[in-house]
Design a protein around this motif. Structure first.
Motif, PDB file in Angstrom:
ATOM      1  N   ASP A  33       0.828  -1.216   0.000  1.00  0.00           N
ATOM      2  CA  ASP A  33       0.000   0.000   0.000  1.00  0.00           C
ATOM      3  C   ASP A  33       0.860   1.263   0.000  1.00  0.00           C
ATOM      4  OD1 ASP A  33      -2.256  -1.541  -0.034  1.00  0.00           O
ATOM      5  OD2 ASP A  33      -2.632  -1.406   2.128  1.00  0.00           O
TER       6      ASP A  33
ATOM      7  N   SER B  83       2.632   1.609  -3.369  1.00  0.00           N
ATOM      8  CA  SER B  83       1.677   1.981  -4.421  1.00  0.00           C
ATOM      9  C   SER B  83       1.292   3.450  -4.333  1.00  0.00           C
ATOM     10  CB  SER B  83       0.425   1.106  -4.322  1.00  0.00           C
ATOM     11  OG  SER B  83       0.747  -0.251  -4.535  1.00  0.00           O
TER      12      SER B  83
ATOM     13  N   SER C 142      -0.627  -7.248  -5.990  1.00  0.00           N
ATOM     14  CA  SER C 142      -1.961  -6.789  -5.582  1.00  0.00           C
ATOM     15  C   SER C 142      -3.062  -7.483  -6.378  1.00  0.00           C
ATOM     16  CB  SER C 142      -2.074  -5.266  -5.760  1.00  0.00           C
ATOM     17  OG  SER C 142      -1.954  -4.912  -7.134  1.00  0.00           O
TER      18      SER C 142
END
Length: 255
Positions: free
Chosen positions: A96, A99, A126
């Motif tokens: 996360d 990203s 992901s």
């Protein structure tokens, strides 16, 4: 500046936790590293040289070895820090966080292929296989000759059932590196994958003349399958490599 250099030293020492702490702090305080630079053109090779201070530059000018003394502002370190944060987060499995930074990092480092690879890896991990494969195509368009790139792409498309496309990627990896262990093994797995269905069909046949004929045809088909896989398995054996079949659907970023 001291914190920035400390972050770089921690990264070089592979102390990723400390480097991450330093880079996060630098980003929080808005550090850019932009400062005035004192430069001059070196006569012997026409290379721009940056000096530690104006005094150092002016002193060297007296030697006659330099021309065109100038001042300029240094490039921001933000892009480099974003890049390193993305790669560290990615390496640590913090998908996360990686990203959330990747778009800015790529914008500030448009020609950095390590970020393209990192984005492909993030997309794959992901679950966005289509995006990951699209990004890998961007790497191929750059003219890469790295067999691992093609192997990675093969793993990605194989994981969603696109075996023919995976075969093409593995074959390209072997074209570039004939002893690539992962490509040799994965190609063998793809070739031998239909065997279970063939065996199940053979076991379901009866003793009629028609069934016996079908059994013989399936036997030949199975034998042909082995013959197709054999060169890859023999080449694998020749590498003396060690391979865990549990790695089949894992990205092989380390060969």
């Amino acid at each position: 500046s001291d914190l920035y250099f400390a972050a770089g030293n921690a990264l070089n020492a592979k102390d990723y936790d400390q480097a991450l702490n330093y880079y996060e702090t630098l980003m929080e305080i808005g550090y850019t590293g932009i400062q005035k630079e004192y430069i001059a053109l070196r006569k012997e090779d026409e290379k721009i040289i940056t000096f530690a201070s104006k005094e150092d530059r002016d002193s060297e000018m007296i030697s006659g070895k330099y021309l065109k003394p100038e001042e300029r502002m240094s490039k921001s370190a933000r892009g480099e820090m974003l890049r390193k944060l993305v790669l560290i987060y990615s390496d640590k499995g913090q998908i996360d966080k990686a990203s959330s930074l990747i778009a800015d990092a790529r914008k500030e480092n448009p020609d950095d292929m390590s970020l393209v690879r990192a984005e492909a890896k993030l997309a794959f991990e992901s679950g966005d296989i289509e995006k990951a494969n699209k990004i890998m195509e961007e790497i191929f368009a750059s003219g890469t000759t790295d067999p691992q790139e093609y192997f990675n792409a093969g793993v990605m498309v194989a994981s969603v059932g696109k075996t023919e496309k995976a075969k093409q990627y593995y074959e390209k990896a072997l074209e570039l590196k004939p002893d690539h262990v992962g490509a040799l093994v994965n190609l063998s797995i793809i070739i031998l994958a239909p065997e279970k269905d063939i065996v199940d069909e053979m076991n379901s046949l009866g003793m009629s003349k028609a069934d016996t004929k079908t059994y013989d045809e399936l036997t030949l088909k199975r034998r042909s399958m082995y013959q197709d896989a054999l060169p890859y398995l023999e080449a694998y054996k020749g590498t003396r490599g060690r391979w865990n079949t549990n790695d089949y659907y894992q990205l092989g970023y380390n060969d």
